[in-house]
Design a protein around this motif. Structure first.
Motif, PDB file in Angstrom:
ATOM      1  N   ALA A  87      25.584  18.102   5.150  1.00  0.00           N
ATOM      2  CA  ALA A  87      27.026  18.519   5.815  1.00  0.00           C
ATOM      3  C   ALA A  87      26.889  19.470   7.386  1.00  0.00           C
ATOM      4  CB  ALA A  87      27.748  19.263   4.492  1.00  0.00           C
ATOM      5  N   SER A  88      25.725  20.488   6.951  1.00  0.00           N
ATOM      6  CA  SER A  88      25.832  20.790   8.387  1.00  0.00           C
ATOM      7  C   SER A  88      25.411  19.952   9.038  1.00  0.00           C
ATOM      8  CB  SER A  88      24.702  21.608   7.993  1.00  0.00           C
ATOM      9  OG  SER A  88      24.141  22.866   9.734  1.00  0.00           O
ATOM     10  N   ARG A  89      24.734  18.351   8.868  1.00  0.00           N
ATOM     11  CA  ARG A  89      23.783  17.708   9.948  1.00  0.00           C
ATOM     12  C   ARG A  89      25.110  16.694  10.364  1.00  0.00           C
ATOM     13  NH1 ARG A  89      19.227  16.728  12.865  1.00  0.00           N
ATOM     14  NH2 ARG A  89      19.065  14.147  13.584  1.00  0.00           N
ATOM     15  N   CYS A  90      26.314  16.082   9.451  1.00  0.00           N
ATOM     16  CA  CYS A  90      26.796  15.274  10.109  1.00  0.00           C
ATOM     17  C   CYS A  90      28.168  16.239  10.623  1.00  0.00           C
ATOM     18  CB  CYS A  90      27.334  14.918   8.646  1.00  0.00           C
ATOM     19  SG  CYS A  90      26.170  13.692   8.522  1.00  0.00           S
ATOM     20  N   GLY A 111      33.352   8.548  11.233  1.00  0.00           N
ATOM     21  CA  GLY A 111      31.643   8.302  10.660  1.00  0.00           C
ATOM     22  C   GLY A 111      30.930   9.456  10.068  1.00  0.00           C
ATOM     23  N   LYS A 112      31.495  10.254   9.840  1.00  0.00           N
ATOM     24  CA  LYS A 112      31.595  11.014   8.732  1.00  0.00           C
ATOM     25  C   LYS A 112      30.660  10.542   7.379  1.00  0.00           C
ATOM     26  CE  LYS A 112      32.496  15.587   9.542  1.00  0.00           C
ATOM     27  NZ  LYS A 112      33.481  16.582  10.323  1.00  0.00           N
ATOM     28  N   MET A 113      31.915   9.959   6.587  1.00  0.00           N
ATOM     29  CA  MET A 113      31.665  10.015   5.825  1.00  0.00           C
ATOM     30  C   MET A 113      30.437   9.021   5.610  1.00  0.00           C
ATOM     31  SD  MET A 113      34.360   8.742   3.904  1.00  0.00           S
ATOM     32  CE  MET A 113      34.220   8.469   2.145  1.00  0.00           C
ATOM     33  N   PHE A 114      30.295   7.835   6.190  1.00  0.00           N
ATOM     34  CA  PHE A 114      28.589   7.442   6.361  1.00  0.00           C
ATOM     35  C   PHE A 114      27.560   8.031   6.876  1.00  0.00           C
ATOM     36  CE2 PHE A 114      25.804   4.701   8.416  1.00  0.00           C
ATOM     37  CZ  PHE A 114      25.420   3.135   7.972  1.00  0.00           C
ATOM     38  N   CYS A 115      27.956   9.375   7.674  1.00  0.00           N
ATOM     39  CA  CYS A 115      26.508   9.709   7.863  1.00  0.00           C
ATOM     40  C   CYS A 115      26.473  10.782   7.046  1.00  0.00           C
ATOM     41  CB  CYS A 115      26.825  11.586   8.941  1.00  0.00           C
ATOM     42  SG  CYS A 115      25.645  12.333   9.530  1.00  0.00           S
ATOM     43  N   LYS A 116      26.852  10.803   6.147  1.00  0.00           N
ATOM     44  CA  LYS A 116      26.423  11.901   4.891  1.00  0.00           C
ATOM     45  C   LYS A 116      25.975  11.058   3.881  1.00  0.00           C
ATOM     46  CE  LYS A 116      30.226  15.609   5.515  1.00  0.00           C
ATOM     47  NZ  LYS A 116      31.421  16.124   4.543  1.00  0.00           N
ATOM     48  N   TRP A 117      26.529   9.826   3.933  1.00  0.00           N
ATOM     49  CA  TRP A 117      26.446   9.442   2.900  1.00  0.00           C
ATOM     50  C   TRP A 117      24.222   8.618   2.529  1.00  0.00           C
ATOM     51  CZ3 TRP A 117      23.956   4.056   3.264  1.00  0.00           C
ATOM     52  CH2 TRP A 117      23.423   3.244   2.100  1.00  0.00           C
ATOM     53  N   SER A 118      24.259   8.344   4.428  1.00  0.00           N
ATOM     54  CA  SER A 118      23.119   8.263   4.330  1.00  0.00           C
ATOM     55  C   SER A 118      21.895   9.264   5.101  1.00  0.00           C
ATOM     56  CB  SER A 118      22.855   6.714   5.778  1.00  0.00           C
ATOM     57  OG  SER A 118      23.566   8.056   7.018  1.00  0.00           O
TER      58      SER A 118
END
Length: 97
Positions: A43-46, A52-59
């Motif tokens: 969550a901090s990284r994204c 694209g926040k959801m995809f960032c968190k997923w990956s």
């Protein structure tokens, strides 16, 4: 009265030490995180993304589960976690944000 001041000081000291320990563990290198810590680190990284926040968190969570590490900051610093930084998709772009 003195006992309550001492107790309050100890609680405050404990909280400060806990926060410092958490910050250090987020960028402590490979294997420094547990799988339970991955969602907060991702969550901090994204956090800086708007699209694209959801995809960032997923990956990121997928990478963190494998490497048990998330680089500090919102981008870059991949040298802190070689497993995270060296994982690429078959099409070429990095797997981990």
């Amino acid at each position: 009265m003195a006992n309550s001041t001492w107790f309050s000081s100890m609680v405050l000291l404990f909280l400060v030490v806990s926060m410092i320990s958490f910050d250090v563990s987020m960028a402590g290198g490979e294997g420094s995180l547990t799988k339970r810590q991955c969602p907060a680190a991702c969550a901090s990284r994204c956090s800086s993304l708007t699209f694209g926040k959801m995809f960032c968190k997923w990956s990121c969570n997928k990478c963190c589960a494998k490497c048990l590490c998330v680089p500090s900051g919102t981008s870059g610093h991949r040298d802190e976690c070689p497993c995270y930084g060296d994982w690429y998709r078959s099409a070429g772009p990095p797997m981990c944000p």
